[in-house]
Design an enzyme around this catalytic site. Structure first.
Site, short mmCIF file in Angstrom:
data_model
loop_
_atom_site.label_atom_id
_atom_site.label_comp_id
_atom_site.label_asym_id
_atom_site.label_seq_id
_atom_site.Cartn_x
_atom_site.Cartn_y
_atom_site.Cartn_z
N PRO A 1 0.83 -1.21 0.00
CA PRO A 1 0.00 0.00 0.00
C PRO A 1 0.86 1.26 0.00
O PRO A 1 1.89 1.32 0.67
CB PRO A 1 -0.80 -0.12 1.30
CG PRO A 1 -0.87 -1.59 1.56
CD PRO A 1 0.44 -2.14 1.07
N CYS A 2 0.43 2.25 -0.76
CA CYS A 2 1.30 3.40 -1.02
C CYS A 2 1.17 4.52 -0.01
O CYS A 2 1.95 5.47 -0.04
CB CYS A 2 1.01 3.96 -2.42
SG CYS A 2 -0.66 4.66 -2.58
#
Length: 418
Positions: free
Chosen positions: A119-120
């Protein structure tokens, strides 16, 4: 092109990256994803592919029309297809269990490829601007990605993330990206990376991402990076909007709708157009104040080709306290451009940054329109845990995804060079 090359998708989300690799001919062994709703989306897509490959796609069509239940859809395909989606957060407490499930799916086969990116939010510039990211466990998920590389030793891996990864630092002021690269090299991979912009590969969106590719073994003098073939279609954003029914704010439906015109050439060439039912063309409702602002934004673009600055609004419409930040919070998805601005998960919060360019419809985008911007095919259905459609969940999954076309272009080149 077909292939027997098998891949594992980590941090799979709604499956945009995976869909591109499946289109290119790779075969998914398993998808690992923490979000339960996204996992149901992946299961439904697995069912779609199995039914399509076994000449039973009519059953999927019945599901989209609500003629059969989700359980009935899943029971029509081998249980291994549904079990290949593993709903787990990847971490120290779940790693062994995930390994066991992947091993069961893999059997005695060799895993050829691992794809996916953590996840960024912890690396993104927006996330860091909000603070409190140093202790975010998502900063360290790349270490568990490496554990999968150690165990399965695929020939290649494809790691995707946001541009903010290039500058994100840990508390000791060391770049996370440097630490990642060092770890991947240490466990036996040569690595190369590029910053790719989706609009150069047929996607109607200015979306830039880091795509890092690792190849097992020592680096040779020759580059192994799968440089994707560029595609700059002669089309604009109206080509992805024009055939959809015209609706107003709060209108439309999650159930199937009929296009009002023939699909554009871009929709067909991008493999977005489908003969199956088209769903999720439902617009969120908006307040009268927001709708008035939307008209200002669209009119300004149509007459002056200028974006709305918050200070451009009449005083009675300026109700937000933070007038000096996020001054472009109201933004039109301009239909006359070759690519629009980036679709992100915030679209699940409100539609202000994604205003439809038709002033008569006067609304924000529907999930189907956002999905088309992300180059998802029209037969892609976005699920919710309960089984009942949830627009917020659909928007979140779409905004977090990798554009399918970009993934496909990378996968096709990787397969060609294999």
């Amino acid at each position: 092109m077909s292939s027997t090359l098998k891949f594992l998708d980590l941090f799979a989300g709604a499956g945009g990256l995976s869909e591109g690799f499946i289109r290119a001919g790779f075969k998914p062994i398993a998808h690992v994803e923490a979000d339960a709703s996204a996992c149901f989306t992946l299961k439904t897509r697995q069912a779609f592919h199995w039914l399509k490959n076994n000449n039973s796609i009519d059953l999927y069509s019945k599901y989209l029309k609500n003629e059969i239940t989700r359980n009935e859809l899943y029971s029509a395909v081998p249980i291994s297809e549904i079990d290949s989606v593993i709903n787990e957060f990847i971490g120290p407490d779940t790693l062994d269990n995930i390994f066991q499930k992947v091993d069961e799916q893999l059997g005695k086969s060799q895993l050829d490829l691992i794809i996916g990116g953590p996840p960024c939010q912890a690396y993104s510039l927006i996330g860091r601007a909000r603070g409190n990211m140093d202790d975010d466990p998502r900063n360290h998920l790349y270490k568990y990605y490496a554990e999968f590389l150690k165990r399965y030793k695929p020939k290649y891996f494809v790691f995707e993330n946001v541009l903010g990864l290039l500058t994100a630092k840990d508390p000791s002021d060391e770049l996370y990206f440097d630490k990642m690269k060092s770890l991947f090299i240490e466990i036996g991979y040569s690595i190369e990376y590029r910053v790719l912009s989706a609009n150069e590969y047929g996607v109607m969106q200015n979306r830039k991402r880091i795509i890092l590719v690792g190849k097992r073994g020592h680096r040779s003098k020759k580059s192994f990076y799968p440089e994707p073939e560029q595609w700059l279609p002669q089309a604009n954003v109206w080509d992805l909007l024009n055939d959809l029914p015209q609706i107003i704010a709060g209108g439309g439906q999650t159930t199937p709708v009929e296009p009002i015109t023939k699909p554009s050439e871009w929709l067909k060439q991008a493999q977005i157009y489908s003969n199956l039912p088209l769903t999720w063309h439902e617009a969120r409702p908006h307040s009268q104040q927001d709708l008035e602002i939307y008209k200002h934004a669209v009119n300004l673009w149509n007459t002056e080709k200028r974006r709305l600055h918050y200070d451009d609004l009449p005083e009675h419409l300026k109700s937000h306290k933070g007038r000096n930040s996020f001054v472009d919070r109201f933004k039109v998805v301009a239909g006359d451009l070759a690519a629009c601005h980036t679709v992100v998960a915030h679209i699940s919060k409100d539609g202000h940054h994604y205003i439809h360019p038709d002033i008569e419809q006067n609304r924000s985008l529907t999930p189907r329109e956002a999905a088309r911007i992300q180059s998802f095919p029209d037969d892609y259905y976005f699920e919710n845990v309960s089984g009942k459609p949830a627009r917020t969940s659909a928007f979140k999954q779409i905004g977090n995804a990798v554009p399918v076309l970009l993934a496909q272009k990378i996968a096709e080149k990787l397969l060609k060079d294999w």
